[in-house]
Scaffold this active site. Structure first.
Site, mmCIF file in Angstrom:
data_model
loop_
_atom_site.group_PDB
_atom_site.id
_atom_site.type_symbol
_atom_site.label_atom_id
_atom_site.label_comp_id
_atom_site.label_asym_id
_atom_site.label_seq_id
_atom_site.Cartn_x
_atom_site.Cartn_y
_atom_site.Cartn_z
ATOM 1 N N LYS A 44 6.901 -48.158 -5.605
ATOM 2 C CA LYS A 44 7.922 -48.713 -4.714
ATOM 3 C C LYS A 44 8.936 -49.424 -5.589
ATOM 4 O O LYS A 44 8.619 -49.826 -6.708
ATOM 5 C CB LYS A 44 7.332 -49.807 -3.812
ATOM 6 C CG LYS A 44 6.397 -49.377 -2.742
ATOM 7 C CD LYS A 44 5.976 -50.627 -1.982
ATOM 8 C CE LYS A 44 5.122 -50.333 -0.791
ATOM 9 N NZ LYS A 44 4.830 -51.532 -0.004
ATOM 10 N N HIS A 81 1.379 -61.114 6.426
ATOM 11 C CA HIS A 81 0.249 -60.989 5.487
ATOM 12 C C HIS A 81 -0.691 -62.194 5.638
ATOM 13 O O HIS A 81 -1.911 -62.035 5.646
ATOM 14 C CB HIS A 81 0.746 -61.004 4.029
ATOM 15 C CG HIS A 81 1.600 -59.852 3.613
ATOM 16 N ND1 HIS A 81 2.814 -60.007 2.982
ATOM 17 C CD2 HIS A 81 1.403 -58.507 3.704
ATOM 18 C CE1 HIS A 81 3.320 -58.822 2.690
ATOM 19 N NE2 HIS A 81 2.499 -57.889 3.129
ATOM 20 N N ARG A 88 0.811 -52.673 11.964
ATOM 21 C CA ARG A 88 1.887 -53.139 12.845
ATOM 22 C C ARG A 88 2.235 -52.073 13.874
ATOM 23 O O ARG A 88 2.055 -52.230 15.051
ATOM 24 C CB ARG A 88 3.155 -53.455 12.023
ATOM 25 C CG ARG A 88 3.103 -54.713 11.236
ATOM 26 C CD ARG A 88 4.124 -54.697 10.128
ATOM 27 N NE ARG A 88 3.826 -53.646 9.173
ATOM 28 C CZ ARG A 88 4.420 -53.498 8.010
ATOM 29 N NH1 ARG A 88 5.378 -54.306 7.670
ATOM 30 N NH2 ARG A 88 4.083 -52.520 7.183
ATOM 31 N N SER A 105 7.940 -56.764 4.247
ATOM 32 C CA SER A 105 8.582 -57.323 3.052
ATOM 33 C C SER A 105 10.006 -56.793 2.919
ATOM 34 O O SER A 105 10.921 -57.527 2.532
ATOM 35 C CB SER A 105 7.763 -56.978 1.796
ATOM 36 O OG SER A 105 6.516 -57.618 1.853
HETATM 37 P P1 ADP Z 1 1.169 -52.015 0.470
HETATM 38 O O1 ADP Z 1 2.121 -51.514 -0.554
HETATM 39 O O2 ADP Z 1 -0.274 -51.945 0.023
HETATM 40 O O3 ADP Z 1 1.362 -51.424 1.839
HETATM 41 P P2 ADP Z 1 2.240 -54.500 1.562
HETATM 42 O O4 ADP Z 1 2.399 -55.810 0.873
HETATM 43 O O5 ADP Z 1 3.467 -53.843 2.075
HETATM 44 O O6 ADP Z 1 1.454 -53.580 0.518
HETATM 45 O O7 ADP Z 1 1.226 -54.649 2.764
HETATM 46 C C1 ADP Z 1 -0.115 -55.044 2.561
HETATM 47 C C2 ADP Z 1 -0.862 -54.893 3.877
HETATM 48 O O8 ADP Z 1 -0.348 -55.822 4.829
HETATM 49 C C3 ADP Z 1 -0.727 -53.502 4.524
HETATM 50 O O9 ADP Z 1 -1.956 -53.143 5.112
HETATM 51 C C4 ADP Z 1 0.333 -53.716 5.585
HETATM 52 O O10 ADP Z 1 0.196 -52.787 6.658
HETATM 53 C C5 ADP Z 1 -0.014 -55.135 6.011
HETATM 54 N N1 ADP Z 1 1.117 -55.804 6.659
HETATM 55 C C6 ADP Z 1 2.377 -55.930 6.199
HETATM 56 N N2 ADP Z 1 3.149 -56.593 7.092
HETATM 57 C C7 ADP Z 1 2.334 -56.907 8.139
HETATM 58 C C8 ADP Z 1 2.526 -57.578 9.382
HETATM 59 N N3 ADP Z 1 3.721 -58.061 9.753
HETATM 60 N N4 ADP Z 1 1.458 -57.689 10.204
HETATM 61 C C9 ADP Z 1 0.255 -57.175 9.845
HETATM 62 N N5 ADP Z 1 0.005 -56.530 8.704
HETATM 63 C C10 ADP Z 1 1.032 -56.391 7.852
#
Ligand code: ADP
Length: 174
Positions: free
Chosen positions: A41, A17, A90, A128
């Site tokens: 979630k 992130h 990703r 996460s």
């Molecule tokens: P959400 O529930 O909105 O998907 P997340 O916290 O899981 O929230 O992810 C927020 C954003 O960060 C999403 O667009 C996700 O694809 C991106 N993201 C999560 N992990 C990575 C990573 N390792 N590299 C790039 N983007 C990521």
């Protein structure tokens, strides 16, 4: 002035992130990291905990501001007059999810553009859920999350007790 929003659950925030946010902040005049309060979630950390972790992760970054939000992301964008939503990609499964969401958002608010940045190669595996699973099993997550997040895991697992089912996988994607 172009204001962009990077919305997410951040349960917890990790280096994947942080990488996306720092790269996006070089493209736009202002980047708002928006921590969604109640996603569909299973969450480990409360909205307040996630918000304070994200705040710590970006403190001192002039172009980055952190706030919580609830409701539709596009409505939040309208409220704060942001023209762009930033997301991270990703793997192919992310693409399908982000593609559907971007189209849905476009129907709701065609004036808000969605821009997706491709993950840096060292963070391709990072999510996460992965971090939570590793931390729960006692693995070292110091290369994946800031120190204060690693410490928050220890505290949270102590609070919840060893027998709690704290990381439930509900889908391949998080
Ligand atoms: P959400 O529930 O909105 O998907 P997340 O916290 O899981 O929230 O992810 C927020 C954003 O960060 C999403 O667009 C996700 O694809 C991106 N993201 C999560 N992990 C990575 C990573 N390792 N590299 C790039 N983007 C990521």
């Amino acid at each position: 002035m172009v204001r962009a929003v990077f919305p997410g659950t951040f349960d917890p925030v990790h280096f994947g992130h942080i990488d996306i946010a720092e790269r996006a902040s070089k493209i736009f005049d202002e980047l708002i990291i928006a921590v969604y309060d109640k996603p569909l979630k299973n969450l480990l950390f409360s909205p307040e905990e996630r918000l304070s972790q994200v705040r710590l992760a970006f403190q001192g970054q002039e172009k980055i501001h952190v706030t919580g939000y609830s409701g539709l992301t596009v409505e939040f964008c309208r409220k704060i007059e942001a023209k762009v939503v930033v997301r991270g990609l990703r793997v192919f499964s992310d693409f399908e999810h982000e593609f559907r969401m971007a189209h849905a958002n476009f129907h709701l608010a065609p004036e808000v553009e969605v821009i997706a940045l491709i993950t840096s190669d060292q963070y391709t595996f990072l999510s996460s859920t992965t971090v939570k699973e590793i931390a729960l099993l006692g693995g070292n997550v110091s290369s994946m999350v800031p120190n204060f997040v690693a410490e928050a895991f220890t505290k949270k697992f102590l609070e919840l007790g060893a027998t709690q089912q704290v990381v439930q996988i509900t889908s391949l994607r998080d």
